[in-house]
Design an enzyme around this catalytic site. Structure first.
Site, PDB file in Angstrom:
ATOM      1  N   HIS A 132       0.850  -1.184   0.000  1.00  0.00           N
ATOM      2  CA  HIS A 132       0.000   0.000   0.000  1.00  0.00           C
ATOM      3  C   HIS A 132       0.893   1.244   0.000  1.00  0.00           C
ATOM      4  CE1 HIS A 132      -2.931   2.960   1.382  1.00  0.00           C
ATOM      5  NE2 HIS A 132      -3.830   2.121   0.887  1.00  0.00           N
ATOM      6  N   HIS A 133       0.411   2.310  -0.611  1.00  0.00           N
ATOM      7  CA  HIS A 133       1.183   3.557  -0.656  1.00  0.00           C
ATOM      8  C   HIS A 133       1.530   4.095   0.727  1.00  0.00           C
ATOM      9  CE1 HIS A 133       1.824   4.900  -4.732  1.00  0.00           C
ATOM     10  NE2 HIS A 133       0.641   4.434  -5.057  1.00  0.00           N
ATOM     11  N   SER A 134       0.786   3.727   1.740  1.00  0.00           N
ATOM     12  CA  SER A 134       1.082   4.210   3.083  1.00  0.00           C
ATOM     13  C   SER A 134       2.426   3.688   3.593  1.00  0.00           C
ATOM     14  CB  SER A 134      -0.034   3.826   4.055  1.00  0.00           C
ATOM     15  OG  SER A 134      -0.179   2.425   4.108  1.00  0.00           O
ATOM     16  N   MET A 153       5.193   3.515   1.654  1.00  0.00           N
ATOM     17  CA  MET A 153       6.360   4.056   0.981  1.00  0.00           C
ATOM     18  C   MET A 153       6.002   5.188   0.041  1.00  0.00           C
ATOM     19  SD  MET A 153       7.237   1.182  -1.763  1.00  0.00           S
ATOM     20  CE  MET A 153       6.158   0.820  -3.098  1.00  0.00           C
TER      21      MET A 153
END
Length: 182
Positions: free
Chosen positions: A121-123, A125
Site C-alpha cells: 500500500h502507498h502508506s 512508501m
C-alpha cells in the site's frame, strides 16, 4: 497499491525449497519492518481518522503465499500472474502488503529463478522507499544466513469502540483548540 517484481537467482541458495527459504528470510527480517505487522482500524461511524494497530491475527502465510507458474512458465505467464496480483485490492482487515513467491519459471533468460511479486500500500512508501524495503529483506550475497526470528513480538490489544470514539473526540478537540479566533 504499488507492485514490484524481483527475479532471484536461486542457483546458489543452500538447502531445500528456495520459496520456503525466502519465506523464512522474510519472517526473520519482519522485525526490521514494523509496519508490515500493522493494520488499519476504522473509528466507529467514521468520526475520526483510521488508526494503525499491530495485527492480532498476523499470519505470514497469508502475506507470503507460495505459487508456481502455469506451464510453460515463460515471461508471459509471469506477466499474467503479476497482472492478476495487481488487480486484486489489498484486504484492509490485514496489514496492507503481500509478497508472492513463485517458481516454475522456464524462460531461457531466467530459468531456475524464483520471482517475488510484492504488493504494498502507498502508506508504506513513497519514492525510493520501496527499494529500501526490499534491501531490508534481501541480500546481494548468496551465502548470508538469515537472522533468527524475533520471538518477542506481541500484538497490541484491539481498542474498544468506546476507546476509538474517545480518542477521535480528543483529537478533534485538540485541533479545534489550534484554530485562531476571529
Amino acid at each position: 497499491h504499488v507492485c514490484g517484481v524481483l527475479i532471484l537467482d536461486t542457483c546458489t541458495m543452500r538447502g531445500g525449497d528456495a520459496r520456503q527459504r525466502i519465506r523464512s528470510l522474510v519472517a526473520a527480517r519482519l522485525p526490521l519492518l514494523a509496519p508490515f505487522r500493522w493494520r488499519l482500524i476504522e473509528t466507529p461511524g467514521g468520526v475520526g481518522a483510521p488508526r494503525w494497530i499491530e495485527d492480532l491475527d498476523f499470519d505470514l502465510d497469508r502475506h507470503v503465499p507460495l505459487a508456481s507458474l502455469r506451464a510453460p512458465g515463460s515471461r508471459h505467464e509471469l506477466e499474467q500472474f503479476v497482472g492478476m496480483v495487481a488487480a486484486i485490492p489489498l484486504d484492509r482487515d490485514r496489514p496492507l502488503w503481500e509478497m508472492h513467491v513463485i517458481d516454475g519459471i522456464v524462460d531461457d533468460t531466467i530459468a531456475g529463478s524464483v520471482a517475488v511479486v510484492t504488493k504494498l500500500h502507498h502508506s508504506f512508501m513513497d519514492g525510493g522507499a520501496g527499494a529500501e524495503i526490499m534491501a531490508s529483506l534481501f541480500d546481494l550475497k548468496p551465502d548470508v544466513d538469515p537472522p533468527a526470528p524475533d520471538d518477542d513480538w506481541t500484538p497490541d490489544q484491539l481498542p474498544s469502540q468506546t476507546r476509538l470514539l474517545l480518542d477521535a473526540a480528543g483529537t478533534g478537540l485538540r485541533r479545534a483548540g489550534r484554530i485562531p479566533a476571529t
